[in-house]
Design a protein around this motif. Structure first.
Motif, PDB file in Angstrom:
ATOM      1  N   ASP A 315       0.834  -1.197   0.000  1.00 10.21           N
ATOM      2  CA  ASP A 315       0.000   0.000   0.000  1.00 10.21           C
ATOM      3  C   ASP A 315       0.869   1.247   0.000  1.00 10.21           C
ATOM      4  O   ASP A 315       2.007   1.232   0.486  1.00 10.21           O
ATOM      5  N   PRO A 316       0.341   2.357  -0.529  1.00 13.86           N
ATOM      6  CA  PRO A 316       1.088   3.618  -0.457  1.00 13.86           C
ATOM      7  C   PRO A 316       1.332   4.000   1.002  1.00 13.86           C
ATOM      8  O   PRO A 316       0.506   3.706   1.870  1.00 13.86           O
ATOM      9  N   PRO A 317       2.462   4.624   1.278  1.00 14.11           N
ATOM     10  CA  PRO A 317       2.763   4.985   2.677  1.00 14.11           C
ATOM     11  C   PRO A 317       1.711   5.929   3.244  1.00 14.11           C
ATOM     12  O   PRO A 317       1.366   6.937   2.626  1.00 14.11           O
ATOM     13  N   ALA A 318       1.185   5.591   4.399  1.00  9.43           N
ATOM     14  CA  ALA A 318       0.145   6.414   5.023  1.00  9.43           C
ATOM     15  C   ALA A 318       0.728   7.663   5.657  1.00  9.43           C
ATOM     16  O   ALA A 318       0.077   8.710   5.692  1.00  9.43           O
ATOM     17  N   SER A 319       1.939   7.592   6.169  1.00 11.89           N
ATOM     18  CA  SER A 319       2.533   8.730   6.863  1.00 11.89           C
ATOM     19  C   SER A 319       4.030   8.792   6.585  1.00 11.89           C
ATOM     20  O   SER A 319       4.830   8.235   7.345  1.00 11.89           O
ATOM     21  N   PRO A 320       4.429   9.461   5.490  1.00 16.27           N
ATOM     22  CA  PRO A 320       5.865   9.604   5.224  1.00 16.27           C
ATOM     23  C   PRO A 320       6.607  10.324   6.341  1.00 16.27           C
ATOM     24  O   PRO A 320       7.771  10.048   6.610  1.00 16.27           O
ATOM     25  N   PHE A 321       5.936  11.272   7.011  1.00 19.68           N
ATOM     26  CA  PHE A 321       6.592  12.002   8.090  1.00 19.68           C
ATOM     27  C   PHE A 321       6.899  11.078   9.270  1.00 19.68           C
ATOM     28  O   PHE A 321       7.903  11.239   9.958  1.00 19.68           O
ATOM     29  N   LEU A 322       6.018  10.106   9.515  1.00 20.28           N
ATOM     30  CA  LEU A 322       6.289   9.121  10.547  1.00 20.28           C
ATOM     31  C   LEU A 322       7.521   8.300  10.206  1.00 20.28           C
ATOM     32  O   LEU A 322       8.321   7.965  11.071  1.00 20.28           O
ATOM     33  N   SER A 323       7.688   8.007   8.916  1.00 22.24           N
ATOM     34  CA  SER A 323       8.857   7.237   8.505  1.00 22.24           C
ATOM     35  C   SER A 323      10.145   8.042   8.672  1.00 22.24           C
ATOM     36  O   SER A 323      11.211   7.475   8.926  1.00 22.24           O
ATOM     37  N   LEU A 324      10.074   9.370   8.539  1.00 24.83           N
ATOM     38  CA  LEU A 324      11.262  10.198   8.743  1.00 24.83           C
ATOM     39  C   LEU A 324      11.793  10.044  10.163  1.00 24.83           C
ATOM     40  O   LEU A 324      12.988   9.830  10.373  1.00 24.83           O
ATOM     41  N   SER A 325      10.905  10.142  11.134  1.00 24.31           N
ATOM     42  CA  SER A 325      11.342   9.985  12.514  1.00 24.31           C
ATOM     43  C   SER A 325      11.766   8.546  12.798  1.00 24.31           C
ATOM     44  O   SER A 325      12.643   8.299  13.634  1.00 24.31           O
ATOM     45  N   ALA A 326      11.139   7.583  12.100  1.00 27.21           N
ATOM     46  CA  ALA A 326      11.547   6.187  12.289  1.00 27.21           C
ATOM     47  C   ALA A 326      12.960   5.961  11.769  1.00 27.21           C
ATOM     48  O   ALA A 326      13.754   5.246  12.393  1.00 27.21           O
ATOM     49  N   PHE A 327      13.303   6.569  10.620  1.00 26.90           N
ATOM     50  CA  PHE A 327      14.676   6.453  10.115  1.00 26.90           C
ATOM     51  C   PHE A 327      15.657   7.158  11.046  1.00 26.90           C
ATOM     52  O   PHE A 327      16.799   6.697  11.212  1.00 26.90           O
ATOM     53  N   ALA A 328      15.233   8.272  11.638  1.00 27.43           N
ATOM     54  CA  ALA A 328      16.098   8.938  12.604  1.00 27.43           C
ATOM     55  C   ALA A 328      16.383   8.020  13.782  1.00 27.43           C
ATOM     56  O   ALA A 328      17.493   8.003  14.333  1.00 27.43           O
TER      57      ALA A 328
END
Length: 523
Positions: A315-328
């Motif tokens: 599925d398309p990512p629901a929250s790209p901003f959430l993934s930013l903090s997850a990569f951090a």
């Protein structure tokens, strides 16, 4: 005319005699003591006992904030090269702290930074394209920021041995850089030493400089606390879930497991002082981390989840901003790098030697687990705890047991930088003894340290129990919160900003662009 010249000569001789008498009288008087540096939060940290104030000049933390030195030097007028040589030869702290070899620091850095089992969920939250971009960018940017952190610690002086101190000296230099020089200062050479030095600095005032240092130091303490405090809670939640999965038939509630996890972690928290002593515990944890990746690959290969019906869905990512903090969060070990370097026998080996070992190991794990897990399970069937997506078989239980052992050690590792910095601030740090009684007398410093660490772990346990009753993926939320609040700042943009402020003359145009991009993305 001659008579006037004679009278003038007599007057000069008389004045000289009076001046000599005054000088002799003043030398007989007791010399006024030089004002000692102000210790804003506590007594002088114990690990700085054999570091002279002359070497420190302007101590870059809220623990030691005297007036800054003059010119472009905050450390008593020494040149950058001299400061770097002194830092690399004598170290930034007491020899009692310089115990850890490079391999021990590298093991701890790998164990903390590596979260391969969370990488599939992180990739699923970002999607293949965006996840790939963020993985490559994060690797390059954070590797560079790690080099900058080590370089700052080596060049700024022997007393700059923690992240809060890096922030403090950066804040003071920033205040002086933005001050407007007066007309008088243009003809006055900069002074050196512990005073404010030039007229430009006197216009600011020593109080403003000290307040800037305290603000930088205390702000960093808050960032470190929020990042690693919540990360420790995440590790405790992991252990709780792993125990519940392994012994789900026992009927034990998760909050009970949380209490048992805290009780098991308490001895290590209370008995292991810092990074240097923990390197022996890091060896079995590193072996377990490698086995974890092997079991992950075997589980995916043998169960063939792509053959299931319905298969993997992307599925398309629901929250790209959430993934930013997850990569951090996945690259968030930099907030304790200065504290690791402080305990190294050879701090000059951290960059690039330790960083190369760390990133080569971590990136190999991330690429394998991230892409294999995302491809095999898709975005719909992945959680931060990937074991919840696996069948209840032997490999799954083995994987859970291995991760339980690693997370148990991480409860200590994520807390150690926080508690040491807090103990330094409270004046109860020390490496000489772990015994509460020494020579028949009670060592109150050790007693206070014992109860402080016990209370610290207790508060984390209470918050973890409260979070277990919430809805949603608690682990992914904790990791994202930890990454968004502190790890993004400490890893992605603060190292670039600090280096720019401390060494602006070394910034070429292309370097300014690269630094500005990282600062903008991090913010």
């Amino acid at each position: 005319m001659r008579q006037k010249m004679v009278e003038r000569s007599v007057n000069l001789e008389t004045a000289a005699e009076e001046s000599a008498k005054q000088g002799a009288a003043s030398s007989a008087k007791p010399t006024r003591a030089i004002r000692q540096p102000e210790y804003a939060c506590c007594a002088r940290p114990e690990y700085m006992n054999d570091t002279k104030d002359d070497d420190l000049g302007a101590s870059p933390s809220c623990h030691l904030l005297p007036e800054m030195g003059g010119g472009d030097d905050d450390f008593g007028g020494d040149s950058r090269k001299e400061r770097g040589d002194h830092a690399s030869s004598s170290g930034s702290g007491s020899s009692s702290w310089r115990r850890s070899p490079s391999w021990g620091v590298a093991l701890n850095a790998v164990i903390y930074m590596a979260a391969p089992m969370s990488m599939p969920a992180t990739m699923a939250a970002a999607g293949f394209s965006w996840g790939t971009v963020m993985l490559v960018y994060s690797c390059i940017a954070t590797y560079h920021s790690g080099i900058l952190i080590a370089d700052l610690g080596q060049r700024l002086g022997p007393g700059v041995d923690s992240y809060p101190k890096l922030m403090a000296v950066t804040a003071t230099r920033g205040v002086k850089a933005f001050a407007k020089p007066s007309t008088a200062s243009a003809s006055q050479p900069p002074a050196s030493g512990l005073g404010l030095g030039s007229q430009r600095q006197r216009n600011i005032g020593g109080g403003a400089i000290r307040r800037a240092g305290r603000f930088g130091s205390c702000s960093c303490h808050v960032l470190q606390f929020l990042a690693y405090f919540f990360d420790t809670i995440a590790q405790m939640v992991y252990c709780t879930q792993y125990l519940d999965q392994l012994l789900h038939k026992s009927g034990v509630c998760q909050w009970t497991w949380m209490l048992l996890v805290a009780a098991a972690a308490a001895p290590m928290m209370l008995m292991v002082p810092g990074f240097a002593e923990s390197r022996w515990l890091a060896i079995p944890s590193a072996v377990a981390l490698a086995l974890m990746v092997v079991v992950f690959t075997a589980e995916v290969t043998l169960t063939e989840p792509w053959q299931c019906t319905p298969g993997a869905r992307y599925d398309p990512p629901a929250s790209p901003f959430l993934s930013l903090s997850a990569f951090a969060y996945m690259f968030g070990g930099h907030g304790m790098f200065p504290e690791m370097i402080r305990e190294m026998e050879k701090p000059e080996e951290f960059a690039p030697k330790v960083l190369k070992w760390t990133y080569a190991t971590v990136m190999a794990m991330y690429i394998l687990c991230g892409y294999l897990g995302y491809w095999a399970y898709g975005s719909a069937n992945l959680k931060a705890n990937i074991n919840l997506s696996w069948p209840d078989n032997g490999l799954n239980k083995l994987s859970i047991a291995i991760q339980l052992a690693v997370c148990y050690y991480l409860i200590y590792l994520t807390n150690v930088a926080l508690v040491i910095n807090a103990e330094v601030a409270m004046g109860i740090s020390g490496r000489t003894s772990n015994s509460m009684c020494s020579g028949g007398a009670v060592d109150w410093k050790v007693v206070k340290r014992f109860w402080f660490r016990l209370a610290f772990l207790g508060v984390q346990t209470l918050i973890g129990i409260l979070l277990l009753g919430g809805k949603g993926d608690v682990l992914l939320g904790l990791q994202s919160l930890s990454g968004a609040i502190g790890m993004t700042a400490l890893t992605y943009f603060l190292p670039f900003a600090m280096y720019w402020i401390c060494f602006p003359s070394e910034m070429s145009q292309s370097r300014k662009v690269w630094f500005a991009v990282n600062i903008a993305i991090g913010v």
